[in-house]
Design a protein around this motif. Sequence first.
Motif, PDB file in Angstrom:
ATOM      1  N   GLU A  47       0.827  -1.211   0.000  1.00 49.88           N
ATOM      2  CA  GLU A  47       0.000   0.000   0.000  1.00 49.88           C
ATOM      3  C   GLU A  47       0.861   1.261   0.000  1.00 49.88           C
ATOM      4  O   GLU A  47       0.574   2.223  -0.723  1.00 49.88           O
ATOM      5  CB  GLU A  47      -0.939   0.006   1.207  1.00 49.88           C
ATOM      6  N   ASP A  48       1.923   1.234   0.783  1.00 54.83           N
ATOM      7  CA  ASP A  48       2.825   2.386   0.853  1.00 54.83           C
ATOM      8  C   ASP A  48       3.521   2.609  -0.489  1.00 54.83           C
ATOM      9  O   ASP A  48       3.619   3.754  -0.969  1.00 54.83           O
ATOM     10  CB  ASP A  48       3.853   2.172   1.966  1.00 54.83           C
ATOM     11  N   LEU A  49       3.993   1.538  -1.084  1.00 57.44           N
ATOM     12  CA  LEU A  49       4.651   1.655  -2.392  1.00 57.44           C
ATOM     13  C   LEU A  49       3.688   2.179  -3.456  1.00 57.44           C
ATOM     14  O   LEU A  49       4.045   3.033  -4.278  1.00 57.44           O
ATOM     15  CB  LEU A  49       5.235   0.307  -2.819  1.00 57.44           C
ATOM     16  N   GLN A  50       2.456   1.664  -3.447  1.00 56.92           N
ATOM     17  CA  GLN A  50       1.452   2.121  -4.410  1.00 56.92           C
ATOM     18  C   GLN A  50       1.151   3.603  -4.213  1.00 56.92           C
ATOM     19  O   GLN A  50       1.033   4.352  -5.189  1.00 56.92           O
ATOM     20  CB  GLN A  50       0.166   1.295  -4.276  1.00 56.92           C
ATOM     21  N   ALA A  51       1.037   4.019  -2.962  1.00 57.21           N
ATOM     22  CA  ALA A  51       0.738   5.428  -2.666  1.00 57.21           C
ATOM     23  C   ALA A  51       1.855   6.341  -3.165  1.00 57.21           C
ATOM     24  O   ALA A  51       1.601   7.494  -3.531  1.00 57.21           O
ATOM     25  CB  ALA A  51       0.536   5.616  -1.161  1.00 57.21           C
ATOM     26  N   LYS A  52       3.066   5.818  -3.205  1.00 54.25           N
ATOM     27  CA  LYS A  52       4.208   6.609  -3.669  1.00 54.25           C
ATOM     28  C   LYS A  52       4.474   6.435  -5.163  1.00 54.25           C
ATOM     29  O   LYS A  52       5.427   7.003  -5.688  1.00 54.25           O
ATOM     30  CB  LYS A  52       5.458   6.235  -2.865  1.00 54.25           C
ATOM     31  N   GLY A  53       3.631   5.648  -5.821  1.00 48.93           N
ATOM     32  CA  GLY A  53       3.747   5.489  -7.265  1.00 48.93           C
ATOM     33  C   GLY A  53       4.751   4.451  -7.738  1.00 48.93           C
ATOM     34  O   GLY A  53       5.094   4.421  -8.920  1.00 48.93           O
ATOM     35  N   TYR A  54       5.219   3.604  -6.866  1.00 47.06           N
ATOM     36  CA  TYR A  54       6.186   2.580  -7.255  1.00 47.06           C
ATOM     37  C   TYR A  54       5.494   1.351  -7.839  1.00 47.06           C
ATOM     38  O   TYR A  54       4.338   1.060  -7.537  1.00 47.06           O
ATOM     39  CB  TYR A  54       7.028   2.143  -6.055  1.00 47.06           C
ATOM     40  N   THR A  56       4.638  -2.354  -7.890  1.00 47.26           N
ATOM     41  CA  THR A  56       4.503  -3.307  -6.786  1.00 47.26           C
ATOM     42  C   THR A  56       4.388  -4.757  -7.280  1.00 47.26           C
ATOM     43  O   THR A  56       4.046  -5.643  -6.500  1.00 47.26           O
ATOM     44  CB  THR A  56       3.275  -2.963  -5.921  1.00 47.26           C
TER      45      THR A  56
END
Length: 99
Positions: A47-54, A56
């Motif tokens: 979720e954190d990676l997705q929120a930062k646009g990475y 996954t």
Amino acid sequence: MPDPIPDLDREQDDLAWLRQELDHLAQADRHLAVWRRRMLDQMILIEDLQAKGYDTMLAEALLATMQRTLEEGQRHRQLILQALATYPRSRGAGQARTP
């Protein structure tokens, strides 16, 4: 006919088997708890990676592998429970020998 003599060696073996299976059950429970926690951590990371646009994709693949591992661990735990459910019949506990 003489009274049957309890087979003490067999009873000790049965108790050792029972202790071992109970230890295995406790270990399986500990492993499952750790795996669930790691999966939750991985979900939060995704979720954190997705929120930062990475991307996954690999993190999600790892999560899927973790899920399969958890399922295998649950199946293993169930096998232990099945073995314990048949105790003492499957081990022949309580059988006596005649002199």
